[in-house]
Scaffold this motif. Structure first.
Motif, PDB file in Angstrom:
ATOM      1  N   THR A   1       0.798  -1.255   0.028  1.00  0.00           N
ATOM      2  CA  THR A   1       0.051   0.017   0.116  1.00  0.00           C
ATOM      3  C   THR A   1       0.750   1.202  -0.048  1.00  0.00           C
ATOM      4  OG1 THR A   1      -1.785  -1.240   1.058  1.00  0.00           O
ATOM      5  CG2 THR A   1      -1.842   1.171   1.273  1.00  0.00           C
ATOM      6  N   GLU A   2       1.971   1.515   1.114  1.00  0.00           N
ATOM      7  CA  GLU A   2       2.671   2.589   0.955  1.00  0.00           C
ATOM      8  C   GLU A   2       3.364   2.587  -0.465  1.00  0.00           C
ATOM      9  OE1 GLU A   2       6.660   3.966   3.440  1.00  0.00           O
ATOM     10  OE2 GLU A   2       5.353   2.638   4.304  1.00  0.00           O
ATOM     11  N   LEU A   3       3.947   1.614  -1.055  1.00  0.00           N
ATOM     12  CA  LEU A   3       4.806   1.704  -2.128  1.00  0.00           C
ATOM     13  C   LEU A   3       3.653   2.031  -3.544  1.00  0.00           C
ATOM     14  CD1 LEU A   3       7.141   1.242  -4.366  1.00  0.00           C
ATOM     15  CD2 LEU A   3       6.303  -1.172  -4.185  1.00  0.00           C
ATOM     16  N   PHE A   4       2.694   1.351  -3.266  1.00  0.00           N
ATOM     17  CA  PHE A   4       1.848   2.142  -4.449  1.00  0.00           C
ATOM     18  C   PHE A   4       1.117   3.341  -4.467  1.00  0.00           C
ATOM     19  CE2 PHE A   4      -0.021  -2.663  -5.533  1.00  0.00           C
ATOM     20  CZ  PHE A   4       1.169  -2.818  -6.126  1.00  0.00           C
ATOM     21  N   ASN A   5       1.095   4.006  -3.275  1.00  0.00           N
ATOM     22  CA  ASN A   5       0.564   5.040  -2.914  1.00  0.00           C
ATOM     23  C   ASN A   5       1.597   6.162  -3.373  1.00  0.00           C
ATOM     24  OD1 ASN A   5      -1.957   4.862  -2.133  1.00  0.00           O
ATOM     25  ND2 ASN A   5      -1.250   4.577   0.301  1.00  0.00           N
ATOM     26  N   HIS A   6       2.982   5.778  -3.122  1.00  0.00           N
ATOM     27  CA  HIS A   6       3.985   6.783  -3.487  1.00  0.00           C
ATOM     28  C   HIS A   6       3.987   6.690  -5.240  1.00  0.00           C
ATOM     29  CE1 HIS A   6       8.513   7.748  -3.052  1.00  0.00           C
ATOM     30  NE2 HIS A   6       7.933   8.633  -3.833  1.00  0.00           N
ATOM     31  N   ILE A   7       3.947   5.529  -5.661  1.00  0.00           N
ATOM     32  CA  ILE A   7       3.953   5.328  -7.341  1.00  0.00           C
ATOM     33  C   ILE A   7       2.804   6.121  -7.659  1.00  0.00           C
ATOM     34  CG2 ILE A   7       3.585   3.813  -9.194  1.00  0.00           C
ATOM     35  CD1 ILE A   7       5.199   1.687  -7.503  1.00  0.00           C
ATOM     36  N   GLY A   8       1.513   6.070  -7.191  1.00  0.00           N
ATOM     37  CA  GLY A   8       0.452   6.782  -7.691  1.00  0.00           C
ATOM     38  C   GLY A   8       0.720   8.371  -7.682  1.00  0.00           C
ATOM     39  N   GLU A   9       1.227   8.890  -6.755  1.00  0.00           N
ATOM     40  CA  GLU A   9       1.816  10.343  -6.427  1.00  0.00           C
ATOM     41  C   GLU A   9       2.590  10.845  -7.629  1.00  0.00           C
ATOM     42  OE1 GLU A   9       0.451  12.872  -4.837  1.00  0.00           O
ATOM     43  OE2 GLU A   9      -0.702  11.434  -3.521  1.00  0.00           O
ATOM     44  N   VAL A  10       3.744   9.724  -7.681  1.00  0.00           N
ATOM     45  CA  VAL A  10       4.773  10.097  -9.006  1.00  0.00           C
ATOM     46  C   VAL A  10       4.109  10.130 -10.159  1.00  0.00           C
ATOM     47  CG1 VAL A  10       6.734   9.105  -9.975  1.00  0.00           C
ATOM     48  CG2 VAL A  10       6.584   9.189  -7.660  1.00  0.00           C
ATOM     49  N   LEU A  11       2.888   9.130 -10.315  1.00  0.00           N
ATOM     50  CA  LEU A  11       2.264   9.128 -11.720  1.00  0.00           C
ATOM     51  C   LEU A  11       1.698  10.472 -11.976  1.00  0.00           C
ATOM     52  CD1 LEU A  11       1.420   5.277 -11.795  1.00  0.00           C
ATOM     53  CD2 LEU A  11       2.938   6.636 -13.417  1.00  0.00           C
ATOM     54  N   LEU A  12       0.892  10.923 -10.791  1.00  0.00           N
ATOM     55  CA  LEU A  12       0.266  12.281 -11.117  1.00  0.00           C
ATOM     56  C   LEU A  12       1.049  13.379 -11.238  1.00  0.00           C
ATOM     57  CD1 LEU A  12      -2.174  12.194  -8.007  1.00  0.00           C
ATOM     58  CD2 LEU A  12      -2.750  11.746 -10.327  1.00  0.00           C
ATOM     59  N   ASP A  13       2.413  13.495 -10.876  1.00  0.00           N
ATOM     60  CA  ASP A  13       3.386  14.331 -11.436  1.00  0.00           C
ATOM     61  C   ASP A  13       3.844  14.098 -12.579  1.00  0.00           C
ATOM     62  OD1 ASP A  13       3.512  15.211  -8.814  1.00  0.00           O
ATOM     63  OD2 ASP A  13       5.045  14.429  -8.172  1.00  0.00           O
ATOM     64  N   ILE A  14       3.865  12.975 -12.996  1.00  0.00           N
ATOM     65  CA  ILE A  14       4.472  12.845 -14.455  1.00  0.00           C
ATOM     66  C   ILE A  14       3.373  13.229 -15.523  1.00  0.00           C
ATOM     67  CG2 ILE A  14       4.629  10.862 -16.136  1.00  0.00           C
ATOM     68  CD1 ILE A  14       6.145   9.055 -13.706  1.00  0.00           C
ATOM     69  N   HIS A  15       2.140  12.847 -14.999  1.00  0.00           N
ATOM     70  CA  HIS A  15       1.136  13.152 -15.955  1.00  0.00           C
ATOM     71  C   HIS A  15       0.711  14.838 -16.085  1.00  0.00           C
ATOM     72  CE1 HIS A  15       0.933   8.727 -16.373  1.00  0.00           C
ATOM     73  NE2 HIS A  15       0.477   9.210 -17.249  1.00  0.00           N
ATOM     74  N   ALA A  16       0.978  15.401 -14.849  1.00  0.00           N
ATOM     75  CA  ALA A  16       0.917  16.864 -14.828  1.00  0.00           C
ATOM     76  C   ALA A  16       2.150  17.573 -15.645  1.00  0.00           C
ATOM     77  CB  ALA A  16       0.855  17.359 -13.560  1.00  0.00           C
ATOM     78  N   GLU A  17       3.218  17.041 -15.869  1.00  0.00           N
ATOM     79  CA  GLU A  17       4.322  17.549 -16.578  1.00  0.00           C
ATOM     80  C   GLU A  17       3.988  17.214 -17.921  1.00  0.00           C
ATOM     81  OE1 GLU A  17       8.128  16.201 -15.449  1.00  0.00           O
ATOM     82  OE2 GLU A  17       7.690  16.685 -13.264  1.00  0.00           O
ATOM     83  N   ARG A  18       3.251  16.029 -18.172  1.00  0.00           N
ATOM     84  CA  ARG A  18       2.902  15.836 -19.640  1.00  0.00           C
ATOM     85  C   ARG A  18       1.720  16.755 -20.027  1.00  0.00           C
ATOM     86  NH1 ARG A  18       2.258  10.550 -19.592  1.00  0.00           N
ATOM     87  NH2 ARG A  18       4.394  10.711 -19.653  1.00  0.00           N
ATOM     88  N   PHE A  19       0.975  17.147 -19.365  1.00  0.00           N
ATOM     89  CA  PHE A  19      -0.205  18.249 -20.004  1.00  0.00           C
ATOM     90  C   PHE A  19       0.511  19.392 -20.183  1.00  0.00           C
ATOM     91  CE2 PHE A  19      -3.303  14.738 -18.938  1.00  0.00           C
ATOM     92  CZ  PHE A  19      -4.451  15.507 -19.759  1.00  0.00           C
ATOM     93  N   ASN A  20       1.403  19.938 -19.352  1.00  0.00           N
ATOM     94  CA  ASN A  20       2.008  21.236 -19.408  1.00  0.00           C
ATOM     95  C   ASN A  20       2.992  21.135 -20.601  1.00  0.00           C
ATOM     96  OD1 ASN A  20       0.982  22.268 -16.963  1.00  0.00           O
ATOM     97  ND2 ASN A  20       2.810  21.495 -15.670  1.00  0.00           N
ATOM     98  N   ALA A  21       3.778  20.185 -20.850  1.00  0.00           N
ATOM     99  CA  ALA A  21       4.559  19.708 -22.200  1.00  0.00           C
ATOM    100  C   ALA A  21       3.645  19.680 -23.544  1.00  0.00           C
ATOM    101  CB  ALA A  21       5.321  18.832 -21.969  1.00  0.00           C
TER     102      ALA A  21
END
Length: 160
Positions: free
Chosen positions: A28-48
């Protein structure tokens, strides 16, 4: 003959394996961390405004860009719903990531949309019965993103 004696305490290796196994028991802790990183990755994608592979999204058609009430310079953004509905959920040992918006798929893969019967779209002052939406891949991870996610897992397992 020259020789070297090497002593190896197997207990250290066993302790490391036990610690790794314990980390994998509760993801759970690992998946939550990965989920947050994926949100950041996709936010950057929308900006780019580019695909996971770094390919810029196809430009908006002129008629659609002119008809947009706002965000005329943004692709895949009118009110920001597609971007803001990204989320993750954990189901057992699986991390699911994406959007619950139906139109997320047509933007990812492209396709043809047809208005509800009797409601033709107005394109450039003339009615049309269908519109082709080009694929603009927005969901996914690049090779660089994968390396970042591997680092998250390594950190979780204590390999940093």
């Amino acid at each position: 003959m020259t020789g070297v004696n090497i002593e190896f305490d197997i207990q250290d290796a066993l302790d490391a394996v036990i610690a790794i196994e314990s980390s994998l028991d509760n993801t759970t802790e690992l998946f939550n961390h990965i989920g947050e990183v994926l949100l950041d990755i996709h936010a950057e994608r929308f900006n780019a405004q580019e695909s996971p592979d770094g390919v810029p999204w196809q430009a908006l058609s002129p008629w659609y860009q002119e008809s947009k009430a706002k965000q005329k310079d943004k692709i895949l953004t009118l009110d920001g719903n597609l971007r803001s509905t990204l989320h993750w959920q954990i189901e057992g040992n699986t991390l699911l990531f994406g959007t619950n918006l139906v139109y997320g798929a047509i933007h990812q893969f492209g396709g043809t949309i047809k208005p509800v019967r009797g409601n033709a779209l107005n394109v450039g002052g003339r009615p049309v019965t269908q519109v082709v939406i080009p694929a603009r891949p927005w969901l996914g991870v690049s090779a660089q993103d994968k390396l970042l996610l591997v680092d998250v897992v390594r950190e979780h397992l204590g390999f940093t």
